[in-house]
Design a protein around this motif. Structure first.
Motif, mmCIF file in Angstrom:
data_model
loop_
_atom_site.group_PDB
_atom_site.id
_atom_site.type_symbol
_atom_site.label_atom_id
_atom_site.label_comp_id
_atom_site.label_asym_id
_atom_site.label_seq_id
_atom_site.Cartn_x
_atom_site.Cartn_y
_atom_site.Cartn_z
ATOM 1 N N VAL A 1 -21.328 23.241 2.457
ATOM 2 C CA VAL A 1 -20.114 23.159 3.271
ATOM 3 C C VAL A 1 -20.504 23.177 4.750
ATOM 4 O O VAL A 1 -21.200 24.101 5.190
ATOM 5 C CB VAL A 1 -19.180 24.360 2.960
ATOM 6 C CG1 VAL A 1 -17.966 24.348 3.866
ATOM 7 C CG2 VAL A 1 -18.766 24.357 1.499
ATOM 8 N N SER B 1 -9.615 23.189 3.247
ATOM 9 C CA SER B 1 -9.768 21.857 2.658
ATOM 10 C C SER B 1 -8.570 21.012 3.054
ATOM 11 O O SER B 1 -7.447 21.507 3.158
ATOM 12 C CB SER B 1 -9.887 21.933 1.139
ATOM 13 O OG SER B 1 -8.702 22.457 0.590
ATOM 14 N N TYR B 2 -8.865 19.754 3.311
ATOM 15 C CA TYR B 2 -7.806 18.790 3.602
ATOM 16 C C TYR B 2 -8.182 17.516 2.865
ATOM 17 O O TYR B 2 -9.249 16.948 3.116
ATOM 18 C CB TYR B 2 -7.683 18.543 5.106
ATOM 19 C CG TYR B 2 -6.475 17.710 5.433
ATOM 20 C CD1 TYR B 2 -5.235 18.308 5.608
ATOM 21 C CD2 TYR B 2 -6.569 16.336 5.504
ATOM 22 C CE1 TYR B 2 -4.123 17.554 5.867
ATOM 23 C CE2 TYR B 2 -5.451 15.573 5.767
ATOM 24 C CZ TYR B 2 -4.225 16.183 5.951
ATOM 25 O OH TYR B 2 -3.115 15.421 6.204
ATOM 26 N N GLU B 3 -7.325 17.101 1.955
ATOM 27 C CA GLU B 3 -7.623 15.996 1.061
ATOM 28 C C GLU B 3 -8.956 16.311 0.377
ATOM 29 O O GLU B 3 -9.058 17.312 -0.295
ATOM 30 C CB GLU B 3 -7.566 14.660 1.816
ATOM 31 C CG GLU B 3 -6.124 14.362 2.237
ATOM 32 C CD GLU B 3 -5.961 13.151 3.131
ATOM 33 O OE1 GLU B 3 -6.963 12.517 3.504
ATOM 34 O OE2 GLU B 3 -4.810 12.850 3.451
ATOM 35 N N GLU B 4 -9.989 15.521 0.526
ATOM 36 C CA GLU B 4 -11.256 15.775 -0.179
ATOM 37 C C GLU B 4 -12.274 16.516 0.680
ATOM 38 O O GLU B 4 -13.382 16.768 0.242
ATOM 39 C CB GLU B 4 -11.879 14.446 -0.641
ATOM 40 C CG GLU B 4 -11.018 13.666 -1.611
ATOM 41 C CD GLU B 4 -10.848 14.395 -2.947
ATOM 42 O OE1 GLU B 4 -11.857 14.832 -3.527
ATOM 43 O OE2 GLU B 4 -9.688 14.553 -3.370
ATOM 44 N N ILE B 5 -11.909 16.866 1.916
ATOM 45 C CA ILE B 5 -12.866 17.436 2.863
ATOM 46 C C ILE B 5 -12.780 18.956 2.857
ATOM 47 O O ILE B 5 -11.695 19.526 2.948
ATOM 48 C CB ILE B 5 -12.594 16.876 4.273
ATOM 49 C CG1 ILE B 5 -12.818 15.365 4.248
ATOM 50 C CG2 ILE B 5 -13.475 17.550 5.309
ATOM 51 C CD1 ILE B 5 -12.313 14.640 5.443
ATOM 52 N N VAL C 1 -14.381 22.337 4.827
ATOM 53 C CA VAL C 1 -15.089 22.756 6.035
ATOM 54 C C VAL C 1 -14.884 24.254 6.209
ATOM 55 O O VAL C 1 -13.821 24.786 5.880
ATOM 56 C CB VAL C 1 -14.542 22.007 7.289
ATOM 57 C CG1 VAL C 1 -15.189 22.514 8.570
ATOM 58 C CG2 VAL C 1 -14.750 20.514 7.162
ATOM 59 N N GLU D 1 -5.439 18.546 10.097
ATOM 60 C CA GLU D 1 -5.830 17.131 10.035
ATOM 61 C C GLU D 1 -6.427 16.671 11.365
ATOM 62 O O GLU D 1 -7.486 16.059 11.414
ATOM 63 C CB GLU D 1 -4.624 16.267 9.675
ATOM 64 C CG GLU D 1 -4.963 14.780 9.577
ATOM 65 C CD GLU D 1 -3.782 13.921 9.231
ATOM 66 O OE1 GLU D 1 -4.009 12.720 8.980
ATOM 67 O OE2 GLU D 1 -2.631 14.406 9.226
ATOM 68 N N LEU E 1 -9.823 18.455 12.260
ATOM 69 C CA LEU E 1 -10.963 17.887 11.552
ATOM 70 C C LEU E 1 -11.198 16.417 11.895
ATOM 71 O O LEU E 1 -12.046 15.763 11.287
ATOM 72 C CB LEU E 1 -10.787 18.036 10.036
ATOM 73 C CG LEU E 1 -10.652 19.480 9.521
ATOM 74 C CD1 LEU E 1 -10.450 19.486 8.011
ATOM 75 C CD2 LEU E 1 -11.850 20.318 9.904
ATOM 76 N N LEU F 1 -9.377 13.689 11.361
ATOM 77 C CA LEU F 1 -9.195 12.819 10.203
ATOM 78 C C LEU F 1 -8.222 11.662 10.442
ATOM 79 O O LEU F 1 -8.006 10.862 9.563
ATOM 80 C CB LEU F 1 -8.694 13.648 8.995
ATOM 81 C CG LEU F 1 -9.650 14.760 8.571
ATOM 82 C CD1 LEU F 1 -9.059 15.539 7.412
ATOM 83 C CD2 LEU F 1 -10.997 14.202 8.199
#
Length: 144
Positions: A56, A82-86, A88, A138, A141, A143
């Motif tokens: 991570v 986590s956001y969608e598949e990410i 951190v 979002e 990060l 994104l």
């Protein structure tokens, strides 16, 4: 008539300010652990950690938000988000609680000034005696 659903946020501190992230995006809160540096990463990416077998990346939220760096101490935590598949880890000074903030108690961020990290703010939550800066994960990060 149904009342508006209250939002739950994980609250943490940077300096003397309270920040919040939507609890839906928070997987866990971990004690700070050693990390492995990643070459050529942006300055706010400290490196990667092995979290239960998953690698991570960890981000120093103070640097990302333009605050002065701070030494790691026994209160330092890594908020795994986590956001969608990410996934951190965000390095924060301390993590304090989960807080419900009713939508009626959330204001838009102030439109004045040229604060660089204003783009990362979803709103300002009001809770009794304090204000909580609600972050937009979002955008934090990168994104978009």
């Amino acid at each position: 008539m149904a009342t508006e659903i209250e939002n739950k946020y994980v609250i943490f501190k940077l300096d003397n300010e309270y920040y919040g992230l939507n609890i839906d995006n928070v997987q866990s809160i971990e004690k700070f652990q050693n990390y492995t540096r990643v070459p050529n990463a942006p300055d706010y990416i400290k490196g990667v950690v092995n979290l239960r077998g998953e690698v991570v990346p960890i981000m120093d939220l103070r640097i990302k938000l333009g605050l002065k760096p701070k030494n790691i101490d026994h209160n330092t935590r890594i908020v795994i988000v986590s956001y969608e598949e990410i996934v951190v880890g965000l390095i924060v000074d301390t993590s304090s609680e989960v807080l419900e903030i009713n939508k009626d108690n959330i204001d838009k961020p102030p439109a004045t000034g040229n604060n660089e990290f204003k783009e990362y703010i979803n709103g300002i939550g009001k809770d009794k005696e304090r204000l909580v800066i609600l972050l937009d994960l979002e955008r934090l990060l990168d994104l978009e």
